[in-house]
Design a protein around this motif. Sequence first.
Motif, mmCIF file in Angstrom:
data_model
loop_
_atom_site.group_PDB
_atom_site.id
_atom_site.type_symbol
_atom_site.label_atom_id
_atom_site.label_comp_id
_atom_site.label_asym_id
_atom_site.label_seq_id
_atom_site.Cartn_x
_atom_site.Cartn_y
_atom_site.Cartn_z
ATOM 1 N N ALA A 26 63.310 54.034 63.860
ATOM 2 C CA ALA A 26 63.523 53.330 65.124
ATOM 3 C C ALA A 26 64.890 53.691 65.698
ATOM 4 O O ALA A 26 65.900 53.663 64.988
ATOM 5 C CB ALA A 26 63.423 51.817 64.899
ATOM 6 N N LEU A 129 51.960 44.774 67.466
ATOM 7 C CA LEU A 129 52.710 45.749 68.252
ATOM 8 C C LEU A 129 52.049 47.123 68.279
ATOM 9 O O LEU A 129 52.457 47.998 69.041
ATOM 10 C CB LEU A 129 54.132 45.853 67.697
ATOM 11 N N HIS A 130 51.028 47.322 67.453
ATOM 12 C CA HIS A 130 50.342 48.614 67.422
ATOM 13 C C HIS A 130 49.537 48.802 68.707
ATOM 14 O O HIS A 130 48.909 47.857 69.205
ATOM 15 C CB HIS A 130 49.419 48.690 66.204
ATOM 16 N N CYS A 280 51.049 56.496 64.996
ATOM 17 C CA CYS A 280 52.344 55.846 65.197
ATOM 18 C C CYS A 280 52.580 54.902 64.031
ATOM 19 O O CYS A 280 51.643 54.481 63.357
ATOM 20 C CB CYS A 280 52.410 55.103 66.527
ATOM 21 N N GLN A 282 53.565 51.376 62.877
ATOM 22 C CA GLN A 282 53.697 50.018 63.416
ATOM 23 C C GLN A 282 54.971 49.326 62.918
ATOM 24 O O GLN A 282 55.472 48.398 63.558
ATOM 25 C CB GLN A 282 52.461 49.187 63.086
ATOM 26 N N THR A 284 57.846 50.960 62.658
ATOM 27 C CA THR A 284 58.853 51.462 63.592
ATOM 28 C C THR A 284 58.813 50.648 64.880
ATOM 29 O O THR A 284 59.863 50.232 65.416
ATOM 30 C CB THR A 284 58.617 52.947 63.908
ATOM 31 N N LEU A 285 57.625 50.400 65.384
ATOM 32 C CA LEU A 285 57.472 49.595 66.599
ATOM 33 C C LEU A 285 58.011 48.185 66.387
ATOM 34 O O LEU A 285 58.635 47.611 67.286
ATOM 35 C CB LEU A 285 55.999 49.551 67.002
ATOM 36 N N GLN A 286 57.781 47.641 65.215
ATOM 37 C CA GLN A 286 58.300 46.307 64.904
ATOM 38 C C GLN A 286 59.825 46.311 64.894
ATOM 39 O O GLN A 286 60.468 45.410 65.431
ATOM 40 C CB GLN A 286 57.775 45.847 63.541
ATOM 41 N N GLU A 288 61.806 48.369 66.480
ATOM 42 C CA GLU A 288 62.278 48.532 67.853
ATOM 43 C C GLU A 288 62.200 47.217 68.623
ATOM 44 O O GLU A 288 63.127 46.855 69.375
ATOM 45 C CB GLU A 288 61.457 49.597 68.575
ATOM 46 N N ALA A 289 61.114 46.487 68.441
ATOM 47 C CA ALA A 289 60.942 45.221 69.156
ATOM 48 C C ALA A 289 61.967 44.184 68.694
ATOM 49 O O ALA A 289 62.519 43.427 69.511
ATOM 50 C CB ALA A 289 59.524 44.694 68.945
#
Length: 329
Positions: A26, A129-130, A280, A282, A284-286, A288-289
């Motif tokens: 991230a 977030l996915h 992707c 998830q 990493t998305l978490q 970032e969020a």
Amino acid sequence: MKKIRIGVLSTAKIGRTKVIPGMQKAGRCEVAAICSRNEEAARRAAEELNIPKAYGSYEKLLADPDIDAVYIPLPNHLHVEWTLKAMARNKHVLCEKPMGLNDGEVNRVINAMALNPEVKVMEAFMYRLHPQWVETKRLIDEGAIGKPTSIQSFFSYFNADPGNIRNKADMGGGGLMDIGCYQVSLSRFLFDAQPRRVLGWMDRDPEFATDRTFSGMLDFGGRLSAFTCSTQLAPYQRVNVLGEKGRIEIIIPFNAPPDAPTEILLQQDGETRTLTFDACDQYTLQGEAFAEAVLDDKPAPISIMDTFANQHTVDALFKSAETDNWQNC
């Protein structure tokens, strides 16, 4: 680019193998430290994951002024204790689900947040977030399948290891707390509501005293979500959402692979299309969020009140299973 410096409380497997590698990708996260009650274990994990600092106690990590936030993958019964201790040190918190063992524990976090509103606290329901879930929610909200009235979900794995924390009742183990909480969460997320009442059934392991299989029904008033989760069945996961005009099926709803595409099936007017999403991570998305919430002072995507509502529903399911009756929420 400014980054949030994260310390990890414990060398738990989910952290080492999934969440930390994801967060390290991230752009606004820096995993700056890891700790364990065994300093050698912390040092091994730090070396393996290229983390600069290792501590031999949770307290030492929390005392580090260079740490902005903590990720907590401890056993369930320790989540609230160490969330509160981190908050007392003005550290932001990303805590593994479930946040607490009951809604009373979550309420302690809510009270602490009221006293320290600058600290962000987020429960780690990364699946939301996915992109496959973002698109599923968008399709439902825009009427792609008509009014959604039924959700069916299944989530299972096999683990009969007596030393595993998921099989320790006093640590908050068992199927509903470990994986069934996802199915409760997704039901509330897709219906955008809290169930009016729930009905639960469980089969307890005679040795571990944990719910090795739990089935539940969540009544949303004319809409129903039915699920089964298990810690002692063949590994499987699937979610189906049915509406008046169509259906959405999520093939790998929870453990979406970070290195392979994922798919959902959209059935409309008698035809079924496959929607494919690029690979992707998830986690990493978490990361970032969570970093965005902290650095830009935005609400966390999983609010503490959503966490409370989810745990309240889980509590009601347990009570229903114990009394063999519907339980109001």
